[in-house]
Motif scaffolding. Structure first.
Motif, PDB file in Angstrom:
ATOM      1  N   GLU A 298      74.859 -14.399 -92.995  1.00  0.00           N
ATOM      2  CA  GLU A 298      75.302 -13.972 -92.054  1.00  0.00           C
ATOM      3  C   GLU A 298      75.688 -12.230 -92.221  1.00  0.00           C
ATOM      4  O   GLU A 298      75.239 -11.577 -91.141  1.00  0.00           O
ATOM      5  CB  GLU A 298      76.539 -14.415 -91.628  1.00  0.00           C
ATOM      6  CG  GLU A 298      76.445 -16.176 -90.895  1.00  0.00           C
ATOM      7  CD  GLU A 298      75.753 -15.974 -89.622  1.00  0.00           C
ATOM      8  OE1 GLU A 298      75.835 -14.989 -88.780  1.00  0.00           O
ATOM      9  OE2 GLU A 298      75.005 -17.008 -89.326  1.00  0.00           O
ATOM     10  N   VAL A 299      76.020 -11.970 -93.430  1.00  0.00           N
ATOM     11  CA  VAL A 299      76.229 -10.651 -93.749  1.00  0.00           C
ATOM     12  C   VAL A 299      74.770  -9.804 -93.728  1.00  0.00           C
ATOM     13  O   VAL A 299      74.787  -8.777 -93.206  1.00  0.00           O
ATOM     14  CB  VAL A 299      76.962 -10.420 -95.142  1.00  0.00           C
ATOM     15  CG1 VAL A 299      76.776  -9.214 -95.561  1.00  0.00           C
ATOM     16  CG2 VAL A 299      78.385 -11.002 -95.158  1.00  0.00           C
ATOM     17  N   ARG A 303      73.827  -6.956 -91.446  1.00  0.00           N
ATOM     18  CA  ARG A 303      73.484  -5.684 -91.931  1.00  0.00           C
ATOM     19  C   ARG A 303      72.124  -5.281 -91.170  1.00  0.00           C
ATOM     20  O   ARG A 303      71.890  -4.297 -90.955  1.00  0.00           O
ATOM     21  CB  ARG A 303      73.209  -5.775 -93.467  1.00  0.00           C
ATOM     22  CG  ARG A 303      73.155  -4.672 -94.170  1.00  0.00           C
ATOM     23  CD  ARG A 303      72.815  -4.936 -95.737  1.00  0.00           C
ATOM     24  NE  ARG A 303      71.735  -5.505 -96.017  1.00  0.00           N
ATOM     25  CZ  ARG A 303      70.462  -4.831 -95.990  1.00  0.00           C
ATOM     26  NH1 ARG A 303      70.389  -3.735 -95.843  1.00  0.00           N
ATOM     27  NH2 ARG A 303      69.335  -5.543 -96.327  1.00  0.00           N
ATOM     28  N   ARG A 304      71.002  -6.283 -91.251  1.00  0.00           N
ATOM     29  CA  ARG A 304      69.986  -6.064 -90.456  1.00  0.00           C
ATOM     30  C   ARG A 304      70.218  -5.379 -88.940  1.00  0.00           C
ATOM     31  O   ARG A 304      69.475  -4.639 -88.794  1.00  0.00           O
ATOM     32  CB  ARG A 304      68.907  -7.096 -90.428  1.00  0.00           C
ATOM     33  CG  ARG A 304      68.207  -7.318 -91.934  1.00  0.00           C
ATOM     34  CD  ARG A 304      67.451  -8.363 -91.955  1.00  0.00           C
ATOM     35  NE  ARG A 304      67.320  -9.550 -91.268  1.00  0.00           N
ATOM     36  CZ  ARG A 304      67.852 -10.961 -92.066  1.00  0.00           C
ATOM     37  NH1 ARG A 304      67.942 -10.735 -93.158  1.00  0.00           N
ATOM     38  NH2 ARG A 304      68.111 -11.914 -91.256  1.00  0.00           N
ATOM     39  N   LEU A 309      70.556  -1.325 -85.024  1.00  0.00           N
ATOM     40  CA  LEU A 309      71.289  -0.531 -84.123  1.00  0.00           C
ATOM     41  C   LEU A 309      71.221   1.068 -84.280  1.00  0.00           C
ATOM     42  O   LEU A 309      70.906   1.962 -83.505  1.00  0.00           O
ATOM     43  CB  LEU A 309      72.659  -0.920 -83.742  1.00  0.00           C
ATOM     44  CG  LEU A 309      72.985  -2.295 -83.504  1.00  0.00           C
ATOM     45  CD1 LEU A 309      74.514  -2.726 -83.486  1.00  0.00           C
ATOM     46  CD2 LEU A 309      72.577  -2.246 -81.936  1.00  0.00           C
ATOM     47  N   VAL A 310      71.468   1.010 -85.727  1.00  0.00           N
ATOM     48  CA  VAL A 310      71.382   2.702 -86.157  1.00  0.00           C
ATOM     49  C   VAL A 310      70.157   3.219 -85.777  1.00  0.00           C
ATOM     50  O   VAL A 310      69.932   4.305 -85.337  1.00  0.00           O
ATOM     51  CB  VAL A 310      71.804   2.692 -87.580  1.00  0.00           C
ATOM     52  CG1 VAL A 310      71.708   4.144 -88.224  1.00  0.00           C
ATOM     53  CG2 VAL A 310      73.351   2.460 -87.770  1.00  0.00           C
ATOM     54  N   GLN A 311      69.143   2.383 -86.351  1.00  0.00           N
ATOM     55  CA  GLN A 311      67.479   3.072 -86.274  1.00  0.00           C
ATOM     56  C   GLN A 311      67.165   3.285 -84.873  1.00  0.00           C
ATOM     57  O   GLN A 311      66.841   4.242 -84.230  1.00  0.00           O
ATOM     58  CB  GLN A 311      66.625   2.203 -86.687  1.00  0.00           C
ATOM     59  CG  GLN A 311      65.063   2.546 -86.709  1.00  0.00           C
ATOM     60  CD  GLN A 311      64.940   3.750 -87.472  1.00  0.00           C
ATOM     61  OE1 GLN A 311      65.649   4.129 -88.367  1.00  0.00           O
ATOM     62  NE2 GLN A 311      63.874   4.581 -87.025  1.00  0.00           N
TER      63      GLN A 311
END
Length: 551
Positions: A298-299, A303-304, A309-311
């Motif tokens: 899940e982590v 993280r992905r 989202l950031v990308q």
């Protein structure tokens, strides 16, 4: 409860007082010693003696004082023949003696009558005392019976309200009593109906009767209690029940086993709950066995997702940056095009001189430098901050407005800014704050353009409210629908359509303000548009920028 108890007696009415319980005369003292007690028949003998004396005296007095007419009778001749000459005197003396005897007997009879009266009075007094004692003893026995009946009723009431079922048996495993709950369980109307029955006489299904009887007899035979044993059986209604059973032998005064006492508590609900909890515990243990791997997965998944989202946010910001650069470059490119056209025209007509060429090249280079400066401004604007620093929010907002000024003019939108005066200092990441402001300004511009507002307006204002610097951005682009306003900060939610929006801009803005700058961001739909409010802590009046940097 003790391991052994004496056998309880079956409840019943108190015994009525019998002859042995009745008060006796000796309980109230003996008769007085001075009172003569006449012998049986003494009164009859005294009466006969008095009659005989009266008869003899009457004969003597009749002979002495008889009439002259009968003096020479045959009776007189017989008397004179039997008695001497002194016969009359003898008869007189006999008569006097008889009178004395009669008087003595009369005195004795009178004395006996007086004694009998005294004895009758004593007997009457003792009888009254005996009746009074009998009444008191009867009243005491009635009170004792009433108290015993109340105690038995209270005992039965207590037993009927105990959460456990109660029953007790004799040595032959015959029921001597039970409470109301146990009687109801075996189909009896009242507890007294079970007295004298055995388990085989009750409607236990299958071999339940033999099992119960064997277990009860085992406790009495071994003279050992069995406590808190878990047993399952089918009740009289055919349902499976779980019971917690206690069996205790009962002893008499000599310590011999005379019966047993049993208690049963229905724990079916508790047993089912415990079974369910055990099942859940096993499931949790199985989950815990793979919990570390699941958490890692899940982590990694989150993280992905965050990287995505950031990308996407960067791509969206880059698209906005390219669009703004295009708007900023449109006028310089037109100026360069005009310079090149002038040079071409002057060369064609032979008017191009060295001085003119130098001036036009210098003007073109100036325009190119301005365009290069614009690229640097956008690059610095979107460059991530590595350190927190103190900055002037008014200046950051003004720079953000300058970046979108050309785009606003292209859409015929009038922007205004009312800065806080005097300004205050904010400690944080200035570029991240400027990105949030630029995102809100871009969304406001898009809303005004989509709404086709003839006179688009975007108003920016900074104020201090309760120790927070609040930046408000208000537009007249039609507002936010009330059914979606509570979702606008959710990731991947957009009202622009998949071709125009990604739905992560406002989500990233909320994360920046709340997580990086300890503030809050909110939206409100107005009559003609919407208002976004960004609140962040401030640190008093602004005295400079770039002070107090931290990693």
């Amino acid at each position: 409860m003790n391991d052994s108890q004496t056998l309880p007696r079956a409840a019943g009415p108190a015994p009525s007082p019998g002859p042995a319980d009745a008060p006796r005369p000796e309980d109230h003292g003996p008769l007085p010693a001075t009172t003569p007690i006449p012998r049986p028949g003494s009164g009859i003998r005294a009466s006969l003696a008095v009659l005989l004396v009266l008869a003899a005296g009457g004969v003597v007095f009749w002979f002495l004082f008889r009439p002259a007419a009968v003096r020479d009778s045959l009776f007189d001749r017989m008397i004179h023949r039997l008695l001497p000459e002194e016969g009359p005197l003898v008869l007189l003396m006999v008569g006097v003696a008889l009178i004395l005897i009669l008087a003595l007997h009369l005195f004795r009879l009178h004395h006996q009558l007086l004694a009998r009266d005294v004895l009758a009075n004593d007997l009457l007094r003792h009888r009254q005392e005996l009746d009074h004692a009998m009444r008191e003893r009867t009243r005491d026995l009635k009170q004792a019976n009433d108290s015993l009946a109340k105690s038995q009723a209270m005992l039965q009431l207590v037993m009927n309200h105990i959460p456990q079922r109660l029953y007790w048996k004799d040595r032959r495993s015959t029921y001597l009593g039970c409470d109301q709950s146990f009687a109801t369980d075996v189909g009896l109307a009242a507890p007294e109906n079970i007295v004298g029955r055995q388990d085989s006489d009750l409607p236990w299904p299958g071999d339940v009767a033999h099992q119960r009887q064997d277990r009860d007899r085992e406790v009495m035979d071994r003279n050992q209690p069995r406590l808190k044993t878990l047993e399952s059986h089918i009740d009289v209604h055919g349902q499976l029940r779980w019971l917690e059973v206690n069996r205790i032998p009962l002893h008499d005064e000599d310590g011999a086993v005379v019966g047993m006492l049993g208690t049963c508590e229905d724990i079916t609900s508790r047993k089912l709950t415990l079974d369910l909890l055990e099942k859940r515990r096993l499931e949790i243990e199985q989950l815990n066995a793979t919990l570390e791997e699941r958490v890692r997965q899940e982590v990694e998944k989150n993280r992905r997702m965050d990287l995505m989202l950031v990308q996407q946010s960067r791509l969206a910001a880059m698209g906005e940056m390219i669009g703004n650069i295009a708007h900023q470059w449109r006028q310089p490119i037109n100026s360069l095009n005009l310079i090149l056209a002038n040079l071409e025209s002057a060369h064609a007509y032979g008017e191009l001189t060295a001085e003119m060429m130098t001036d036009k090249v210098a003007a073109g280079q100036k325009i190119i430098m301005k365009m290069s400066s614009t690229i640097d401004d956008f690059r610095n604007f979107f460059k991530p901050d590595k350190r927190q620093t103190t900055f002037d929010p008014n200046q950051v907002i003004q720079e953000a407005l300058s970046l979108v000024e050309a785009s606003f003019k292209a859409h015929h939108i009038q922007a205004s800014f009312e800065p806080l005066d005097p300004p205050v200092a904010v400690f944080g990441f200035p570029n991240e704050f400027s990105q949030v402001v630029l995102l809100i300004l871009t969304n406001a511009k898009d809303a005004v353009a989509e709404h086709h507002t003839p006179k688009g307006r975007i108003q920016v204002k900074t104020v201090v409210e309760g120790g927070m610097l609040v930046t408000s951005v208000r537009d007249n682009g039609g507002g936010i629908p009330p059914e979606v306003i509570h979702r606008i900060f959710d990731p991947y939610f957009t009202t622009k359509g998949p071709q125009q929006g990604t739905g992560i801009g406002l989500y990233m803005a909320k994360m920046i303000i709340e997580n990086h700058m300890q503030g809050w961001i909110a939206a409100e739909s107005l009559e003609q548009g919407a208002e976004f409010r960004i609140a962040i802590p401030h640190h008093g009046p602004s005295v400079g920028t770039g002070e107090g940097e931290e990693e």
